[in-house]
Design an enzyme around this catalytic site. Sequence first.
Site, PDB file in Angstrom:
ATOM      1  N   CYS A 106      -1.032  -2.306  -1.525  1.00 54.58           N
ATOM      2  CA  CYS A 106       0.020  -2.593  -0.564  1.00 54.58           C
ATOM      3  C   CYS A 106       0.092  -1.414   0.400  1.00 54.58           C
ATOM      4  O   CYS A 106       0.314  -0.274  -0.031  1.00 54.58           O
ATOM      5  CB  CYS A 106       1.336  -2.743  -1.326  1.00 54.58           C
ATOM      6  SG  CYS A 106       2.782  -2.926  -0.278  1.00 54.58           S
ATOM      7  N   ASN A 107      -0.106  -1.684   1.682  1.00 56.77           N
ATOM      8  CA  ASN A 107      -0.056  -0.594   2.662  1.00 56.77           C
ATOM      9  C   ASN A 107       1.333   0.020   2.728  1.00 56.77           C
ATOM     10  O   ASN A 107       1.488   1.226   2.898  1.00 56.77           O
ATOM     11  CB  ASN A 107      -0.431  -1.120   4.057  1.00 56.77           C
ATOM     12  CG  ASN A 107      -1.858  -1.593   4.121  1.00 56.77           C
ATOM     13  OD1 ASN A 107      -2.199  -2.616   3.550  1.00 56.77           O
ATOM     14  ND2 ASN A 107      -2.703  -0.852   4.804  1.00 56.77           N
ATOM     15  N   THR A 108       2.334  -0.837   2.604  1.00 56.03           N
ATOM     16  CA  THR A 108       3.715  -0.368   2.744  1.00 56.03           C
ATOM     17  C   THR A 108       4.094   0.549   1.587  1.00 56.03           C
ATOM     18  O   THR A 108       4.665   1.625   1.800  1.00 56.03           O
ATOM     19  CB  THR A 108       4.662  -1.587   2.798  1.00 56.03           C
ATOM     20  OG1 THR A 108       4.190  -2.482   3.796  1.00 56.03           O
ATOM     21  CG2 THR A 108       6.072  -1.171   3.114  1.00 56.03           C
TER      22      THR A 108
ATOM     23  N   ASP B 113       1.602  -5.006  -5.853  1.00 52.76           N
ATOM     24  CA  ASP B 113       1.945  -5.241  -4.439  1.00 52.76           C
ATOM     25  C   ASP B 113       3.374  -5.777  -4.421  1.00 52.76           C
ATOM     26  O   ASP B 113       3.916  -6.166  -5.464  1.00 52.76           O
ATOM     27  CB  ASP B 113       0.972  -6.270  -3.833  1.00 52.76           C
ATOM     28  CG  ASP B 113       1.322  -6.621  -2.385  1.00 52.76           C
ATOM     29  OD1 ASP B 113       1.620  -5.699  -1.606  1.00 52.76           O
ATOM     30  OD2 ASP B 113       1.327  -7.814  -2.035  1.00 52.76           O
ATOM     31  N   SER B 114       3.949  -5.854  -3.236  1.00 57.49           N
ATOM     32  CA  SER B 114       5.274  -6.462  -3.114  1.00 57.49           C
ATOM     33  C   SER B 114       5.227  -7.942  -3.507  1.00 57.49           C
ATOM     34  O   SER B 114       6.264  -8.546  -3.760  1.00 57.49           O
ATOM     35  CB  SER B 114       5.767  -6.363  -1.674  1.00 57.49           C
ATOM     36  OG  SER B 114       4.924  -7.119  -0.834  1.00 57.49           O
TER      37      SER B 114
ATOM     38  N   CYS C 224      -1.969  -4.808   6.389  1.00 54.97           N
ATOM     39  CA  CYS C 224      -1.104  -5.305   5.319  1.00 54.97           C
ATOM     40  C   CYS C 224      -1.966  -6.216   4.459  1.00 54.97           C
ATOM     41  O   CYS C 224      -2.710  -7.048   4.988  1.00 54.97           O
ATOM     42  CB  CYS C 224       0.062  -6.087   5.917  1.00 54.97           C
ATOM     43  SG  CYS C 224       1.009  -7.043   4.713  1.00 54.97           S
ATOM     44  N   THR C 225      -1.869  -6.041   3.149  1.00 53.10           N
ATOM     45  CA  THR C 225      -2.786  -6.778   2.274  1.00 53.10           C
ATOM     46  C   THR C 225      -2.507  -8.285   2.232  1.00 53.10           C
ATOM     47  O   THR C 225      -3.340  -9.047   1.764  1.00 53.10           O
ATOM     48  CB  THR C 225      -2.747  -6.211   0.842  1.00 53.10           C
ATOM     49  OG1 THR C 225      -1.383  -6.188   0.382  1.00 53.10           O
ATOM     50  CG2 THR C 225      -3.330  -4.814   0.793  1.00 53.10           C
ATOM     51  N   HIS C 226      -1.352  -8.701   2.735  1.00 54.91           N
ATOM     52  CA  HIS C 226      -1.101 -10.144   2.809  1.00 54.91           C
ATOM     53  C   HIS C 226      -1.952 -10.812   3.897  1.00 54.91           C
ATOM     54  O   HIS C 226      -2.267 -12.001   3.804  1.00 54.91           O
ATOM     55  CB  HIS C 226       0.373 -10.424   3.133  1.00 54.91           C
ATOM     56  CG  HIS C 226       1.293 -10.337   1.952  1.00 54.91           C
ATOM     57  ND1 HIS C 226       1.665  -9.143   1.389  1.00 54.91           N
ATOM     58  CD2 HIS C 226       1.915 -11.310   1.228  1.00 54.91           C
ATOM     59  CE1 HIS C 226       2.507  -9.378   0.378  1.00 54.91           C
ATOM     60  NE2 HIS C 226       2.664 -10.689   0.250  1.00 54.91           N
TER      61      HIS C 226
ATOM     62  N   TYR D 233       8.503  -5.757   1.229  1.00 50.61           N
ATOM     63  CA  TYR D 233       8.795  -4.320   1.204  1.00 50.61           C
ATOM     64  C   TYR D 233       8.909  -3.762   2.641  1.00 50.61           C
ATOM     65  O   TYR D 233       9.487  -2.713   2.849  1.00 50.61           O
ATOM     66  CB  TYR D 233       7.650  -3.547   0.541  1.00 50.61           C
ATOM     67  CG  TYR D 233       7.595  -3.539  -0.971  1.00 50.61           C
ATOM     68  CD1 TYR D 233       8.576  -4.144  -1.758  1.00 50.61           C
ATOM     69  CD2 TYR D 233       6.535  -2.894  -1.620  1.00 50.61           C
ATOM     70  CE1 TYR D 233       8.488  -4.098  -3.149  1.00 50.61           C
ATOM     71  CE2 TYR D 233       6.458  -2.843  -3.004  1.00 50.61           C
ATOM     72  CZ  TYR D 233       7.433  -3.449  -3.762  1.00 50.61           C
ATOM     73  OH  TYR D 233       7.339  -3.390  -5.127  1.00 50.61           O
ATOM     74  N   GLY D 234       8.294  -4.473   3.567  1.00 44.93           N
ATOM     75  CA  GLY D 234       8.105  -3.946   4.925  1.00 44.93           C
ATOM     76  C   GLY D 234       9.382  -3.586   5.643  1.00 44.93           C
ATOM     77  O   GLY D 234       9.390  -2.722   6.510  1.00 44.93           O
TER      78      GLY D 234
END
Length: 263
Positions: free
Chosen positions: A74-76, A11-12, A185-187, A43-44
């Site tokens: 990570c969706n982005t 992920d970012s 978003c995974t965050h 990353y967004g």
Amino acid sequence: MRKNQPIGVFDSGFGGFSVYNHLRQLMPNENFIYIADSSWCPYGERSYEEVRSRAVRITEYLIQRNAKIIVVACNTATAAAIELLRRKFPKMTFVGMEPAIKPAAKLTNTNVVGVLATQNTFNGQLYKETKKKYAGHIRVVVQIGFGLVELVENNQTRSPEAIRLLEKYIQPMREAGADYLVLGCTHYPFLLHSIKIVAPQLNVIDPALPVAKRVLSLLSQKDLLNDGLMDYTAFYTTGALGKLNDFARAFVTGNYITDALQL
Ligand code: DGL
């Protein structure tokens, strides 16, 4: 491939741990390597080219470390890079994040759902196609979660600033009548406690568990589930090791080692 090769996750930053926690619970015997690309986070708001080149670099490293499957947690990065990764590394299996509009569109009673995600996720083809395919008949209220990823990275998920931003982002969704909120978003699952303070009635959809189940089912189909005991789980960050340690202590279950990594 051997069954005891690790599952690679990246992920970012620390958001992908929301997926990792489910993976770990579903697959207690697996070895894992998790990369938090915190030096490049978020990353967004980066260009797709930058996100792609980070995704390729991290994938090369995970392949060098013998990953048997790679979870783009990570969706982005999924939006920007998963097609490229599949083309460039055809022997590797990648599992990415799905924007969970489909279940929300199915479950909503008000026909209005909110989606919170990064700019790059909303700009991606995947989001547009999913929305068109599953949510043509409902209203989708979208909101970019400016500032939320940074709060999660800095372990400020219950801070007054988290509440303030979430109120600002969720209020228009509620006014529009949304009864479901999709976390794109995974965050964001790490903000659930604060989301519940801001909007206790809102149903929240987090795709992390279905994604973890998909990884389990793919490994099982390929007969690659580890049948021995777990040997190691290693978390690496391209940023500050202290932040990774603080985050993992607060939010991550099970045993692991941590280290800093230059990639
Ligand atoms: N965890 C991320 C996602 O799922 C990355 C957010 C970011 O770095 O901006 O989109």
